[in-house]
Design a protein around this motif. Structure first.
Motif, mmCIF file in Angstrom:
data_model
loop_
_atom_site.group_PDB
_atom_site.id
_atom_site.type_symbol
_atom_site.label_atom_id
_atom_site.label_comp_id
_atom_site.label_asym_id
_atom_site.label_seq_id
_atom_site.Cartn_x
_atom_site.Cartn_y
_atom_site.Cartn_z
ATOM 1 N N THR A 5 0.851 -1.185 0.000
ATOM 2 C CA THR A 5 0.000 0.000 0.000
ATOM 3 C C THR A 5 0.887 1.235 0.000
ATOM 4 O OG1 THR A 5 -1.779 -1.147 1.147
ATOM 5 C CG2 THR A 5 -1.826 1.245 1.223
ATOM 6 N N ILE A 6 0.597 2.127 -0.940
ATOM 7 C CA ILE A 6 1.361 3.375 -1.061
ATOM 8 C C ILE A 6 0.387 4.546 -0.950
ATOM 9 C CG2 ILE A 6 3.145 2.313 -2.510
ATOM 10 C CD1 ILE A 6 1.730 3.796 -4.929
ATOM 11 N N GLU A 7 0.905 5.703 -0.601
ATOM 12 C CA GLU A 7 0.103 6.918 -0.644
ATOM 13 C C GLU A 7 -0.102 7.284 -2.114
ATOM 14 O OE1 GLU A 7 -1.314 8.670 1.835
ATOM 15 O OE2 GLU A 7 -0.572 7.182 3.275
ATOM 16 N N ALA A 8 -1.301 7.714 -2.450
ATOM 17 C CA ALA A 8 -1.600 8.067 -3.846
ATOM 18 C C ALA A 8 -0.591 9.053 -4.409
ATOM 19 C CB ALA A 8 -3.014 8.627 -3.945
ATOM 20 N N ARG A 9 -0.155 10.008 -3.599
ATOM 21 C CA ARG A 9 0.782 11.030 -4.087
ATOM 22 C C ARG A 9 2.131 10.449 -4.504
ATOM 23 N NH1 ARG A 9 0.349 12.059 1.438
ATOM 24 N NH2 ARG A 9 2.208 11.485 2.621
ATOM 25 N N ASP A 10 2.432 9.201 -4.073
ATOM 26 C CA ASP A 10 3.698 8.558 -4.423
ATOM 27 C C ASP A 10 3.583 7.643 -5.645
ATOM 28 O OD1 ASP A 10 4.908 9.792 -2.219
ATOM 29 O OD2 ASP A 10 4.371 8.136 -0.882
ATOM 30 N N ALA A 11 2.431 7.648 -6.304
ATOM 31 C CA ALA A 11 2.183 6.717 -7.414
ATOM 32 C C ALA A 11 3.211 6.840 -8.536
ATOM 33 C CB ALA A 11 0.774 6.922 -7.966
ATOM 34 N N ASN A 12 3.665 8.050 -8.817
ATOM 35 C CA ASN A 12 4.655 8.243 -9.891
ATOM 36 C C ASN A 12 5.922 7.444 -9.653
ATOM 37 O OD1 ASN A 12 3.790 9.808 -12.085
ATOM 38 N ND2 ASN A 12 3.859 11.673 -10.862
ATOM 39 N N SER A 13 6.247 7.160 -8.400
ATOM 40 C CA SER A 13 7.459 6.407 -8.062
ATOM 41 C C SER A 13 7.262 4.903 -8.211
ATOM 42 C CB SER A 13 7.884 6.705 -6.620
ATOM 43 O OG SER A 13 8.058 8.077 -6.445
ATOM 44 N N HIS A 14 6.035 4.479 -8.537
ATOM 45 C CA HIS A 14 5.721 3.049 -8.584
ATOM 46 C C HIS A 14 5.159 2.611 -9.938
ATOM 47 C CE1 HIS A 14 6.432 2.434 -4.271
ATOM 48 N NE2 HIS A 14 6.020 3.681 -4.163
ATOM 49 N N VAL A 15 5.389 3.407 -10.976
ATOM 50 C CA VAL A 15 4.907 3.068 -12.313
ATOM 51 C C VAL A 15 5.495 1.720 -12.731
ATOM 52 C CG1 VAL A 15 4.945 3.748 -14.747
ATOM 53 C CG2 VAL A 15 4.531 5.463 -12.975
ATOM 54 N N GLY A 16 4.622 0.849 -13.267
ATOM 55 C CA GLY A 16 5.043 -0.470 -13.711
ATOM 56 C C GLY A 16 4.944 -1.524 -12.626
ATOM 57 N N GLN A 17 4.626 -1.104 -11.405
ATOM 58 C CA GLN A 17 4.525 -2.029 -10.279
ATOM 59 C C GLN A 17 3.068 -2.320 -9.954
ATOM 60 O OE1 GLN A 17 6.691 -0.496 -6.892
ATOM 61 N NE2 GLN A 17 8.406 0.151 -8.169
ATOM 62 N N PHE A 18 2.827 -3.511 -9.405
ATOM 63 C CA PHE A 18 1.510 -3.852 -8.867
ATOM 64 C C PHE A 18 1.485 -3.319 -7.448
ATOM 65 C CE2 PHE A 18 -1.723 -6.460 -6.875
ATOM 66 C CZ PHE A 18 -2.713 -6.482 -7.842
#
Length: 99
Positions: A5-18
């Motif tokens: 679980t990640i904070e929505a604001r950190d989504a750019n750092s998790h592109v390509g990940q489930f």
């Protein structure tokens, strides 16, 4: 499958990940092409991430119009579309209310 679980604001750092992105829904809207967007962390174009439901999946996913203002978790692979992080929603199991 376990998704961190990640904070929505950190989504750019998790592109390509489930992953599971958590945040407050700023807006739910459906475009003329019947694609529905669940914008978290701000309204387009300032959203942190969007859940995207294509017309072909809308009946499977169900009604999401009541999610505005709710804290939710979206699970799936994070994609970048035109510079914005998105998760394609094809099942109601990908959307959970967060506490």
């Amino acid at each position: 499958a376990f998704a961190p679980t990640i904070e929505a604001r950190d989504a750019n750092s998790h592109v390509g990940q489930f992953a599971t992105a958590e945040g407050v829904v700023a807006e739910v809207y459906t475009r003329l092409n019947h694609t529905t967007y669940i914008d978290i962390g701000g309204r387009y174009p300032k959203q942190a991430i969007s859940g995207v439901i294509f017309a072909r999946d809308a009946s499977k996913v169900g009604d999401v119009t009541g999610l505005s203002g709710s804290k939710i978790r979206l699970s799936g692979t994070i994609y970048l579309f035109r510079g914005y992080p998105e998760i394609m929603i094809t099942s109601p199991n990908q959307i959970r209310t967060a506490r």
